[in-house]
Write a protein that holds these residues in place. Structure first.
Motif, PDB file in Angstrom:
ATOM      1  N   GLY A 132      57.033  17.050  49.766  1.00  0.00           N
ATOM      2  CA  GLY A 132      55.801  16.322  49.493  1.00  0.00           C
ATOM      3  C   GLY A 132      54.653  17.282  49.212  1.00  0.00           C
ATOM      4  N   ALA A 133      54.104  17.274  47.979  1.00  0.00           N
ATOM      5  CA  ALA A 133      52.924  18.060  47.638  1.00  0.00           C
ATOM      6  C   ALA A 133      51.829  17.076  47.230  1.00  0.00           C
ATOM      7  CB  ALA A 133      53.245  19.034  46.513  1.00  0.00           C
ATOM      8  N   ALA A 134      50.796  17.543  46.513  1.00  0.00           N
ATOM      9  CA  ALA A 134      49.729  16.641  46.064  1.00  0.00           C
ATOM     10  C   ALA A 134      50.313  15.511  45.217  1.00  0.00           C
ATOM     11  CB  ALA A 134      48.683  17.407  45.279  1.00  0.00           C
ATOM     12  N   THR A 135      51.375  15.845  44.462  1.00  0.00           N
ATOM     13  CA  THR A 135      52.167  14.809  43.811  1.00  0.00           C
ATOM     14  C   THR A 135      53.549  14.877  44.435  1.00  0.00           C
ATOM     15  OG1 THR A 135      51.000  15.291  41.778  1.00  0.00           O
ATOM     16  CG2 THR A 135      52.962  13.928  41.599  1.00  0.00           C
ATOM     17  N   PRO A 136      54.067  13.873  45.064  1.00  0.00           N
ATOM     18  CA  PRO A 136      53.648  12.475  45.120  1.00  0.00           C
ATOM     19  C   PRO A 136      52.624  12.163  46.216  1.00  0.00           C
ATOM     20  CG  PRO A 136      55.721  12.725  46.256  1.00  0.00           C
ATOM     21  CD  PRO A 136      55.360  14.079  45.742  1.00  0.00           C
ATOM     22  N   GLY A 137      52.253  13.130  47.038  1.00  0.00           N
ATOM     23  CA  GLY A 137      51.264  12.856  48.076  1.00  0.00           C
ATOM     24  C   GLY A 137      51.846  12.085  49.264  1.00  0.00           C
ATOM     25  N   ARG A 138      53.164  12.015  49.333  1.00  0.00           N
ATOM     26  CA  ARG A 138      53.817  11.333  50.450  1.00  0.00           C
ATOM     27  C   ARG A 138      55.252  11.855  50.522  1.00  0.00           C
ATOM     28  NH1 ARG A 138      57.105   7.115  48.398  1.00  0.00           N
ATOM     29  NH2 ARG A 138      56.929   6.983  46.133  1.00  0.00           N
ATOM     30  N   VAL A 139      55.962  11.479  51.570  1.00  0.00           N
ATOM     31  CA  VAL A 139      57.367  11.850  51.700  1.00  0.00           C
ATOM     32  C   VAL A 139      58.211  10.640  51.296  1.00  0.00           C
ATOM     33  CG1 VAL A 139      59.168  12.564  53.306  1.00  0.00           C
ATOM     34  CG2 VAL A 139      56.860  13.489  53.537  1.00  0.00           C
ATOM     35  N   PHE A 140      59.181  10.860  50.431  1.00  0.00           N
ATOM     36  CA  PHE A 140      60.009   9.757  49.944  1.00  0.00           C
ATOM     37  C   PHE A 140      60.801   9.124  51.083  1.00  0.00           C
ATOM     38  CE2 PHE A 140      59.864  12.193  45.824  1.00  0.00           C
ATOM     39  CZ  PHE A 140      59.050  11.269  45.183  1.00  0.00           C
ATOM     40  N   LYS A 141      60.985   7.817  50.992  1.00  0.00           N
ATOM     41  CA  LYS A 141      61.802   7.119  51.982  1.00  0.00           C
ATOM     42  C   LYS A 141      63.238   7.604  51.884  1.00  0.00           C
ATOM     43  CE  LYS A 141      59.365   2.799  52.760  1.00  0.00           C
ATOM     44  NZ  LYS A 141      59.398   1.331  52.625  1.00  0.00           N
TER      45      LYS A 141
END
Length: 217
Positions: free
Chosen positions: A155-164
């Motif tokens: 997770g970096a600025a894109t996508p800005g979250r951790v994938f499920k």
């Protein structure tokens, strides 16, 4: 389109592992599953339920410990109350009768391929190397104390979250597991035992469901 299949299955108890000798004198490691006679407690038909299946029950239980709806259900089938129930979806459900006893020697035979469903042993909270077989980080050349760490989670600025679904540390084991294509080494009809070549999920004394294999011929 669903394919109509005839499925045979029984509920049993895993007793543990031992070894036997086959006809060629080779030692075969086997898991012993105790299968007391199961009883048919309900028959589901396409006209009433929309599908074809049989409900089977196993494990004796004190009648005082069964609530009234369950007691009525067992009484209707003409059997004493049982502890465990499961449903087997099979095309030939109409050939079974309420209260019919299903024995291990009439259901399975030596040399047959089977699937065994059970609850795996609980391992508690486990790290990524144990839980997901991560490689870990090299243990030489100035690596800090991160040998068993998971590494980047992407997770970096894109996508800005951790994938499920990201594989991380967490509770391991204690899940429903199906081990496919095990071989029935032998059957002891008198004692109600199946000797299965290979590993069966769960600890000793745990409930397992044995059925004919879904893969293969």
């Amino acid at each position: 389109m669903s394919v109509a299949r005839n499925v045979k299955g029984l509920l049993g108890t895993k007793l543990g592992m031992t070894q036997v000798w086959d006809e060629n004198g080779k030692v075969v490691p086997v898991t012993v599953i105790e299968v007391a006679p199961n009883v048919v407690t309900q028959i589901r038909t396409p006209e009433v339920d929309g599908y074809s299946a049989v409900q089977i029950a196993a494990g004796q239980i004190d009648p005082r410990k069964v609530n009234k709806p369950s007691a009525g259900h067992f009484e209707k089938a003409g059997v004493t109350p049982r502890r465990h129930l499961t449903e087997v979806r099979t095309a030939d459900a109409a050939e079974y009768a309420l209260g019919q006893e299903l024995t291990v020697d009439a259901t399975f035979e030596a040399g047959q391929k089977i699937d065994v469903v059970g609850t795996s042993k609980g391992k508690g909270f486990a790290g990524t190397m144990k839980r997901h077989n991560f490689k870990g980080v090299s243990a030489s050349h100035g690596a800090h104390r991160n040998h068993r760490k998971p590494g980047s989670i992407g997770g970096a600025a894109t996508p800005g979250r951790v994938f499920k679904g990201q594989r991380m540390a967490g509770r391991m084991g204690g899940e429903r597991v199906t081990v496919q294509n095990l071989t029935v080494q032998a059957i002891d009809a008198e004692k109600g035992l199946i000797l299965v070549k290979g590993a069966v999920p769960g600890g000793r004394g745990r409930l397992v469901f044995v059925r004919n294999a879904v893969k293969g011929a």
